[in-house]
Design a protein around this motif. Sequence first.
Motif, mmCIF file in Angstrom:
data_model
loop_
_atom_site.group_PDB
_atom_site.id
_atom_site.type_symbol
_atom_site.label_atom_id
_atom_site.label_comp_id
_atom_site.label_asym_id
_atom_site.label_seq_id
_atom_site.Cartn_x
_atom_site.Cartn_y
_atom_site.Cartn_z
ATOM 1 N N VAL A 1 -9.038 67.119 9.107
ATOM 2 C CA VAL A 1 -8.372 67.852 10.192
ATOM 3 C C VAL A 1 -8.657 69.331 9.967
ATOM 4 N N ILE A 2 -9.319 69.947 10.934
ATOM 5 C CA ILE A 2 -9.627 71.378 10.833
ATOM 6 C C ILE A 2 -8.677 72.127 11.758
ATOM 7 N N GLY A 3 -7.798 72.922 11.155
ATOM 8 C CA GLY A 3 -6.774 73.626 11.919
ATOM 9 C C GLY A 3 -5.410 73.073 11.575
ATOM 10 N N ALA A 4 -4.515 73.950 11.098
ATOM 11 C CA ALA A 4 -3.207 73.487 10.633
ATOM 12 C C ALA A 4 -2.076 74.048 11.495
ATOM 13 N N GLY A 5 -2.379 74.271 12.770
ATOM 14 C CA GLY A 5 -1.356 74.745 13.698
ATOM 15 C C GLY A 5 -0.549 73.593 14.264
ATOM 16 N N ILE B 1 -7.450 68.641 4.824
ATOM 17 C CA ILE B 1 -6.899 69.598 5.781
ATOM 18 C C ILE B 1 -7.516 70.961 5.514
ATOM 19 N N ALA B 2 -8.291 71.443 6.463
ATOM 20 C CA ALA B 2 -8.951 72.747 6.317
ATOM 21 C C ALA B 2 -8.335 73.736 7.294
ATOM 22 N N ASN B 3 -8.139 74.945 6.822
ATOM 23 C CA ASN B 3 -7.515 75.951 7.682
ATOM 24 C C ASN B 3 -7.963 77.348 7.262
ATOM 25 N N ARG B 4 -7.967 78.249 8.249
ATOM 26 C CA ARG B 4 -8.357 79.633 7.953
ATOM 27 C C ARG B 4 -7.410 80.245 6.919
ATOM 28 N N THR B 5 -6.094 79.964 7.086
ATOM 29 C CA THR B 5 -5.108 80.399 6.086
ATOM 30 C C THR B 5 -4.899 79.244 5.104
ATOM 31 N N TYR B 6 -5.417 79.400 3.921
ATOM 32 C CA TYR B 6 -5.415 78.307 2.944
ATOM 33 C C TYR B 6 -4.000 77.872 2.576
ATOM 34 N N ASP B 7 -3.072 78.817 2.475
ATOM 35 C CA ASP B 7 -1.689 78.484 2.101
ATOM 36 C C ASP B 7 -1.069 77.496 3.086
ATOM 37 N N ALA C 1 -0.647 69.756 3.309
ATOM 38 C CA ALA C 1 -1.092 68.738 2.347
ATOM 39 C C ALA C 1 0.075 68.271 1.478
ATOM 40 N N ASN C 2 0.937 69.199 1.088
ATOM 41 C CA ASN C 2 2.106 68.843 0.276
ATOM 42 C C ASN C 2 3.131 68.048 1.079
ATOM 43 N N SER C 3 3.249 68.374 2.390
ATOM 44 C CA SER C 3 4.247 67.711 3.237
ATOM 45 C C SER C 3 3.844 66.289 3.601
ATOM 46 N N PHE C 4 2.561 66.110 3.938
ATOM 47 C CA PHE C 4 2.118 64.814 4.470
ATOM 48 C C PHE C 4 1.207 64.045 3.517
ATOM 49 N N GLY C 5 0.769 64.691 2.477
ATOM 50 C CA GLY C 5 -0.185 64.044 1.577
ATOM 51 C C GLY C 5 -1.594 64.359 2.040
ATOM 52 N N GLY C 6 -2.439 64.740 1.146
ATOM 53 C CA GLY C 6 -3.812 65.070 1.519
ATOM 54 C C GLY C 6 -4.372 66.146 0.620
ATOM 55 N N ILE C 7 -5.587 66.561 0.921
ATOM 56 C CA ILE C 7 -6.276 67.578 0.125
ATOM 57 C C ILE C 7 -6.449 68.821 0.982
ATOM 58 N N ALA C 8 -6.009 69.958 0.472
ATOM 59 C CA ALA C 8 -6.160 71.219 1.198
ATOM 60 C C ALA C 8 -7.543 71.813 0.922
ATOM 61 N N LEU C 9 -8.179 72.283 2.011
ATOM 62 C CA LEU C 9 -9.502 72.905 1.893
ATOM 63 C C LEU C 9 -9.487 74.297 2.524
ATOM 64 N N LYS C 10 -10.359 75.146 1.998
ATOM 65 C CA LYS C 10 -10.648 76.400 2.684
ATOM 66 C C LYS C 10 -11.739 76.110 3.716
ATOM 67 N N LEU C 11 -11.812 76.920 4.754
ATOM 68 C CA LEU C 11 -12.832 76.668 5.784
ATOM 69 C C LEU C 11 -14.242 76.662 5.197
ATOM 70 N N ASP C 12 -14.421 77.459 4.156
ATOM 71 C CA ASP C 12 -15.758 77.514 3.525
ATOM 72 C C ASP C 12 -16.130 76.201 2.845
ATOM 73 N N ASP C 13 -15.126 75.340 2.586
ATOM 74 C CA ASP C 13 -15.390 74.061 1.912
ATOM 75 C C ASP C 13 -15.790 72.950 2.877
ATOM 76 N N VAL D 1 -17.156 62.308 5.625
ATOM 77 C CA VAL D 1 -16.021 62.105 6.539
ATOM 78 C C VAL D 1 -16.382 61.105 7.643
ATOM 79 N N ASP D 2 -15.400 60.267 8.016
ATOM 80 C CA ASP D 2 -15.577 59.313 9.121
ATOM 81 C C ASP D 2 -15.056 59.874 10.451
ATOM 82 N N VAL D 3 -13.963 60.608 10.391
ATOM 83 C CA VAL D 3 -13.350 61.176 11.597
ATOM 84 C C VAL D 3 -12.986 62.630 11.355
ATOM 85 N N VAL D 4 -13.313 63.485 12.328
ATOM 86 C CA VAL D 4 -12.942 64.899 12.260
ATOM 87 C C VAL D 4 -12.107 65.237 13.492
#
Length: 418
Positions: A182-186, A208-214, A220-232, A240-243
């Motif tokens: 998921v790109i975008g954490a809004g 989960i990738a987002n411009r603001t990494y925090d 990621a902490n709330s729902f489970g998952g791996i946080a990414l920076k957009l550069d990653d 990935v199977d679905v974006v």
Amino acid sequence: MGYIAVAMMNYKMFPLYRIEKAFLKNKETALRRISSINGITGTVLIQTCNRVEIFLETEIRDLSDVIKAWEELSGDRKLSQDVEIAWEEEAIRHLFRLAAGLESMAIGENEILHQIKEAYILSSKLSLLSRDLRSIFDEALKVGKRVRSSTSLGKKRISIAEMAVEVAERILGGLQDRVIMVIGAGETGSAVIENINMRNKRNLRIMIANRTYDRAVQLANSFGGIALKLDDVDRFLPVVDVVFVTTSAPHYIITKERASKLEGRSTLIFDLSMPRNVDPEASRIKGIKVITIDDLREYLDEEASKKLEDIKRAEDFVEKSLENFLEKRRRSWAEEIISNFCRMVEEARKEELMEAIRILGCDEETAKVMDRMSKAMIKRIVGCLVDNLRRNLSSIDRATIELILSDYTKKEKSRRLG
């Protein structure tokens, strides 16, 4: 009280790639610019992923300067031939239906009510919300809430995010054991992640990738998952199977070059952004299927067909609410007209009375008699007209009455200057 109008472009009129060209990038700048146009007394901008709609209170019937400003602000030079304008009752009906969720792609969604409230608050904060627009938006928000509480439309709602997750499951036969990014954490990105978690309880691998990494870390902490920076994103995209792309960037996040790294691999890409954040050329790459908000319409239409009874009840409620509101508004307008009319008549009476007293050289007692007589004459004549106006509000043409009063005012000014 001016005229209410809405200048709009939405998904019912055009595909989303056309609407995104009309997008206003800076809402505050747009609101201030449009509100500065001569004759515009109030402005509210509702801009979502599938609509740009400018509600106005205006003293003029020609909105060409508004459209011109919109063209300049958006860079879209074809707006004048595409924008649709609704006036008065139709404009207010549209807003009430919008608040009720009846004009949404996902019928009954709650997000639109929140977006209308945000637009209302922004105009109020900028002191651009006229008295009449404030009244209309207050009532629209009430109508939206009542529809959701008195029908089951809102309870059975399905959002764009929820439908995108459902479509992904239909195509892939479920999301278990799939790698999801998921790109975008809004708001939309959060809704996508929440829906994936609600519908799939095991073997979920979400990045989960987002411009603001925090913010990505927080989700990621709330729902489970791996946080990414957009550069990653480039590093992990090939597995990935679905974006799901849910950002609001002014440029493509998934470019053709970035998507080419997925060539030959079966990958679903959902572009839920406005403006679009996935290059349309990405769909030409072998193995990639791009699904936009436009593509989700057929699924949303299918969902809406299951809600026909609720939709009918909501529509009836909106029409009844509109009828009651317009009656109150007509009475408010009539009282304002009556007040202005009576003020002008009283000014004319006093002028003529003072002139008659001067010419006749009346003593104080005679002047009092003439004053009472002139008031009585005015009351008999004007009282009849006022009563008639109040009784026949529904059949009286407001524009004609205002034109007559305006013409009278101009003649009076001319007479005094002469």
